[in-house]
Enzyme design. Structure first.
Site, PDB file in Angstrom:
ATOM      1  N   ALA A 191     -16.680 -12.941  19.320  1.00  0.00           N
ATOM      2  CA  ALA A 191     -15.856 -11.979  18.632  1.00  0.00           C
ATOM      3  C   ALA A 191     -14.432 -12.106  18.701  1.00  0.00           C
ATOM      4  O   ALA A 191     -13.601 -11.937  19.574  1.00  0.00           O
ATOM      5  CB  ALA A 191     -16.095 -10.655  19.467  1.00  0.00           C
ATOM      6  N   GLY A 236     -34.898 -16.283 -16.501  1.00  0.00           N
ATOM      7  CA  GLY A 236     -34.863 -14.891 -16.092  1.00  0.00           C
ATOM      8  C   GLY A 236     -35.888 -14.676 -14.783  1.00  0.00           C
ATOM      9  O   GLY A 236     -35.485 -13.940 -13.963  1.00  0.00           O
ATOM     10  N   GLU A 247     -16.664 -18.065   9.357  1.00  0.00           N
ATOM     11  CA  GLU A 247     -16.340 -19.177  10.229  1.00  0.00           C
ATOM     12  C   GLU A 247     -15.253 -20.091   9.682  1.00  0.00           C
ATOM     13  O   GLU A 247     -14.965 -21.055   9.554  1.00  0.00           O
ATOM     14  CB  GLU A 247     -17.337 -20.283  10.360  1.00  0.00           C
ATOM     15  CG  GLU A 247     -17.453 -21.045  11.881  1.00  0.00           C
ATOM     16  CD  GLU A 247     -18.656 -20.357  12.522  1.00  0.00           C
ATOM     17  OE1 GLU A 247     -18.628 -18.967  12.493  1.00  0.00           O
ATOM     18  OE2 GLU A 247     -19.184 -21.118  13.403  1.00  0.00           O
TER      19      GLU A 247
END
Ligand code: COS
Length: 393
Positions: free
Chosen positions: A128, A346, A369
């Site tokens: 974090a 498609g 990152e």
């Protein structure tokens, strides 16, 4: 897994491991990929499968419960998984990212306490760093703070875009301990999900890598034992950067795997789909596209494996190589998957075929990152230095 734990992976051991991984991917990962994307749920079954096969701690030394393998082997494993499912490849890559702060900066006690649980997959890890106001400018704009009170740090703030934050048992968190010192005032902490004041917030609804939860984390007077600080106060940012030097090749490997998977699918399609009386790959317009895609994938692969080798040898210029690998592989992933969609026409645009998922998954590898712009900044600084923006011209 027949790789001998504790020894660097030899080419024979690496080949055996990759053969096992290819089989697991073909039998267990590829058939789940579309459904993982559709449901946007973390595939705990595949986490267990990777753990059983010792894939979660490949470059972690055997004394800490890892395989003691090389970074080269590690990136090849991530690549193989990402060929079929980018979300699942992150189970391996983010476990590594979350473990690296402890491996790089942790005390012997911290390594013994956490790495075996993470390398075995008993626990899941996260990393974090990012905040709402602090993405690319990771040091300058960090707001999450950690204040020491006796044997405890009190963390307050919020992190965003935290991959696996909602499924992690342990998260390495970066927070400001001295706001007057900039990057040198940031420290790193090991936070367990049960620590008081730790909360998981909103889960992002994303374009791709949908089976890999990305969440906000809130620290509301979160109590972290001082023994869980990684290294000294103030060394957190350097640890964060050293981690990225070793984790960016993992994301480059994810990107390369996505590109290689899309290329393989498009090539097979181009051999079978008939237009104007022959397989479309034999029309120059498509054949030349495939030729360029193949060339780019192989160029990216060589750069990545060299960057991983630099990680293994602890080269002084690892930041440069990690950034070049991430830049090249991310851009190749985006270009090749976009062209793969074009080759299928498609059908490429339909969720019935995997290449549109691969294209959506590829995009993040140019963003997280460190964005491609940050990789260029790291590369340019390695070439010409950072300089001092306030110096007289
Ligand atoms: N290894 C070790 N130390 C490093 C380092 C590295 N790779 N990179 C920087 N440092 C050190 C510097 O040497 C400097 O220390 P000194 O002042 O003692 O010399 C300190 O860290 C600050 O570095 P710098 O001045 O280069 O910091 P900047 O604020 O200019 O930012 C960038 C550097 C932009 C490269 C950094 O903030 C970055 O990588 N940002 C992107 C973050 C990111 O990738 N986020 C993704 C989400 S996390 S998965």
């Amino acid at each position: 897994m027949s790789v001998v734990a504790g020894s660097p992976t030899t080419s024979e051991e690496e080949a055996m491991m990759l053969a096992v991984v290819r089989e697991l991917v073909a039998k267990k990962v590829a058939p789940r990929a579309a459904q993982i994307d559709e449901s946007a749920e973390f595939p705990y079954d595949l986490k267990a499968l990777f753990a059983e096969n010792d894939l979660l701690g490949i470059p972690i030394p055997a004394e800490y419960g890892g395989l003691g393998g090389s970074f080269v082997t590690y990136v090849k494993v991530v690549e193989e998984i990402a060929k079929a499912c980018a979300s699942s490849s992150l189970i391996v890559a983010v476990q590594e990212l979350g473990m690296l702060p402890i491996l790089i900066g942790g005390s012997e006690e911290q390594k013994r306490q956490y790495l075996p649980k993470l390398a075995s997959g008993q626990w899941i890890a996260a990393y974090a760093l990012t905040e709402a106001s602090s993405g690319s400018d990771a040091a300058g704009s960090m707001r999450t703070k950690a204040v020491r009170r006796g044997d405890t740090y009190i963390l307050d703030g919020q992190k965003i875009w935290i991959t696996h934050g909602s499924v992690a048992d342990v998260i390495c968190v970066f927070a400001v301990t001295d706001p007057s010192k900039g990057a040198a005032g940031i420290s790193a902490f090991i936070v367990e999900k049960d620590f008081k004041g730790f909360h998981v917030g909103k889960k992002e609804r994303k374009m791709g890598i949908r089976g890999s939860p990305t969440v906000e984390l809130t620290f509301d007077g979160c109590e972290v034992p001082a023994a869980n600080r990684i290294g000294e106060e103030g060394v957190g940012f350097k640890i964060a950067m050293k981690v990225l030097d070793k984790s960016r090749p993992g994301i480059a490997a994810q990107a390369l795997g996505i590109a290689a998977g899309a290329l393989e699918y498009a090539t097979n399609y181009a051999k079978e789909r008939i237009a104007f009386g022959r397989p479309i790959g034999q029309h120059q317009g498509v054949g030349f596209m495939l030729a360029d895609m193949q060339t780019e994938v192989e160029a990216a692969r060589l750069l990545l494996y060299e960057a991983a080798r630099k990680c293994d040898e602890g080269a002084a210029d690892v930041s440069l190589w990690a950034a070049m690998a991430k830049l090249k592989c991310g851009d190749v992933a985006m270009a090749v998957t976009t062209d793969a969609v074009q080759v299928l026409g498609g059908f490429g645009y339909s969720a019935e075929y995997p290449v549109e998922r691969m294209m959506r998954d590829a995009k993040i590898t140019q963003i997280y990152e460190g964005t491609q712009q940050i990789q260029r900044l790291v590369i340019a600084r390695a070439l010409v230095g950072k300089g001092n923006p306030s110096a007289p011209r």
